[in-house]
Design an enzyme around this catalytic site. Structure first.
Site, short mmCIF file in Angstrom:
data_model
loop_
_atom_site.label_atom_id
_atom_site.label_comp_id
_atom_site.label_asym_id
_atom_site.label_seq_id
_atom_site.Cartn_x
_atom_site.Cartn_y
_atom_site.Cartn_z
N SER A 142 -18.02 13.90 101.11
CA SER A 142 -19.14 15.57 100.36
C SER A 142 -18.92 16.22 101.54
O SER A 142 -18.91 15.37 103.15
CB SER A 142 -20.17 14.99 100.00
OG SER A 142 -20.42 14.37 100.87
N SER A 160 -25.88 18.38 115.90
CA SER A 160 -26.89 19.38 114.86
C SER A 160 -27.65 20.75 116.51
O SER A 160 -27.73 19.95 117.03
CB SER A 160 -28.05 18.62 114.16
OG SER A 160 -28.64 20.42 114.09
N TYR A 175 -35.82 14.85 112.83
CA TYR A 175 -34.04 15.12 112.47
C TYR A 175 -33.79 15.74 113.69
O TYR A 175 -32.98 14.81 114.35
CB TYR A 175 -33.83 16.07 111.27
CG TYR A 175 -32.38 16.68 111.55
CD1 TYR A 175 -31.75 15.41 110.53
CD2 TYR A 175 -31.92 17.75 111.45
CE1 TYR A 175 -30.34 15.95 110.63
CE2 TYR A 175 -30.57 18.02 111.58
CZ TYR A 175 -29.87 17.21 111.15
OH TYR A 175 -28.54 17.59 110.71
N LYS A 211 -30.70 14.04 116.12
CA LYS A 211 -29.40 14.20 117.13
C LYS A 211 -29.56 14.73 118.13
O LYS A 211 -28.86 14.78 118.96
CB LYS A 211 -29.65 16.12 115.64
CG LYS A 211 -28.89 15.67 114.63
CD LYS A 211 -28.09 14.76 114.34
CE LYS A 211 -27.72 15.13 112.64
NZ LYS A 211 -26.62 14.09 112.62
N THR A 213 -23.26 22.96 102.12
CA THR A 213 -23.25 21.72 101.98
C THR A 213 -24.48 21.83 101.29
O THR A 213 -25.60 22.19 101.04
CB THR A 213 -23.40 20.89 103.04
OG1 THR A 213 -24.99 20.71 103.92
CG2 THR A 213 -22.21 21.54 104.16
#
Length: 273
Positions: free
Chosen positions: A18, A135, A148, A152, A183
C-alpha cells in the site's frame, strides 16, 4: 552521468502492499525490474500486480525467510528499498514506552536488520544499492511527533556511517526523505489519546488536526516512485534526497541557517501553537 536501467534487476521493497511502497513497486515493475514487495499478511492482497513475500520487519526470522525466498527464485537481490514504517504521535511525556519501542523496532531496527541480512549477498554479487525511505520529519524535532522524528533521524545518520563503511564493496546506500503524501499513514499511526485532563489537550488536538490535514492534502505517491527510479539510474547516488512540497524541503535548509529560537518560532507558527 546517468546509466540505463539494466533489465530485470531484482528489487525487494518492504511495505509494498500500500501507499508509497506500492506506488514504487508498481512503477519499477513497469520499468522492467523484477520487483518483490513485502507484507506481514500477503494473502490479504490478492489483487497486487507485484508479488508479495511474507515479512515482518520486527521479526528477524521472517527477514531471513523472505530473503531466502527471493534468492531461491532470482539468485540475487540488486536493490533493497527499506520503506515499511509506522507513524506515531503524542505528547512525549504521555506516549507509552512500549509504543515508543514499537516505533523504533519498525522504523529503525527493522531496516537495520534488513541491511545486515542483505549485505553478505550484495558483497557476494560485488555490488548492490540500498535505499532507505526516511522522512523530512527526521531532520527536525517536531511537536507531538518527536518519536517519529527520532526514528527517522536515526536512520538518516546511520546511513551516513554505512556509506563510508561500505565504500570498498561497491555497495551504495542512500536516504530518500518524503514530505507529506496522500497515503493511509495517518489512519495507521499510533495516536496517543487526547485526554480531557491532559495539560496538552488543546495544543495536541490542534497539532493533530494540522498533521492529518497535511497528509490528506499531500502529493501523489507516484512522485516518490519517480524519484526512486531516478536514483536507481544514477551512477553514484548522493547520501540524501528530499521529495515533497517545496516549503517542506526548504525547512531543512532554513534549520541550518536560522538561529535556533527563530526556527523554533517558525515551527510553532506552522503548527498553530
Amino acid at each position: 552521468m546517468k546509466t540505463d536501467a539494466l533489465p530485470k534487476k531484482v528489487v525487494l521493497i518492504t511495505g509494498g502492499s500500500s501507499g508509497i511502497g506500492k506506488s514504487i513497486a508498481e512503477y519499477l515493475q513497469k520499468k522492467n525490474y523484477m520487483v518483490y514487495g513485502t507484507s506481514r499478511n500477503p494473502e490479504k492482497f490478492t489483487d497486487n500486480s507485484v508479488p508479495l513475500v511474507a515479512l515482518d520487519v520486527t521479526d528477524k526470522e521472517t527477514i531471513g525467510v523472505a530473503l531466502s525466498e527471493v534468492l531461491q527464485k532470482e539468485g540475487r537481490i540488486d536493490i533493497l528499498i527499506n520503506n515499511a514504517g509506522v507513524g506515531i504521535t503524542g505528547p512525549l511525556e504521555e506516549t507509552p514506552e512500549d509504543e515508543i519501542k514499537k516505533a523504533f523496532e519498525t522504523n529503525y531496527f527493522g531496516p537495520l536488520n534488513l541491511i545486515k541480512a542483505v549485505l553478505p549477498q550484495m558483497r557476494k554479487q560485488k555490488g548492490g544499492l540500498i535505499i532507505n525511505i526516511t522522512s523530512i520529519a527526521g531532520y527536525m524535532g517536531l511537536p507531538y511527533r518527536g518519536i517519529y522524528s527520532a526514528t527517522k533521524g536515526a536512520l538518516e545518520i546511520t546511513t551516513e556511517a554505512f556509506r563510508m563503511e561500505l565504500k570498498d564493496f561497491n555497495i551504495q546506500m542512500t536516504n530518500v526523505a518524503p514530505g507529506d503524501f496522500a497515503t493511509n499513514i495517518a489512519a495507521g499511526r499510533y495516536h496517543a489519546p487526547v485526554r480531557e485532563e491532559s495539560p496538552y489537550n488543546k495544543p495536541y488536538s490542534v497539532t493533530l488536526k494540522v498533521m492529518n490535514d497535511h497528509v490528506d492534502a499531500g502529493k501523489d505517491p507516484e512522485l516518490m516512485a519517480k524519484a526512486v527510479y531516478k536514483i536507481i539510474r544514477t551512477k553514484n547516488p548522493k547520501g540524501h534526497y528530499r521529495v515533497g512540497e517545496q516549503l517542506q524541503k526548504l525547512s531543512i535548509g532554513l534549520k541550518r541557517i536560522l538561529p535556533d529560537k527563530v526556527y523554533e518560532k517558525m515551527l510553532l507558527k506552522f503548527y498553530k501553537l
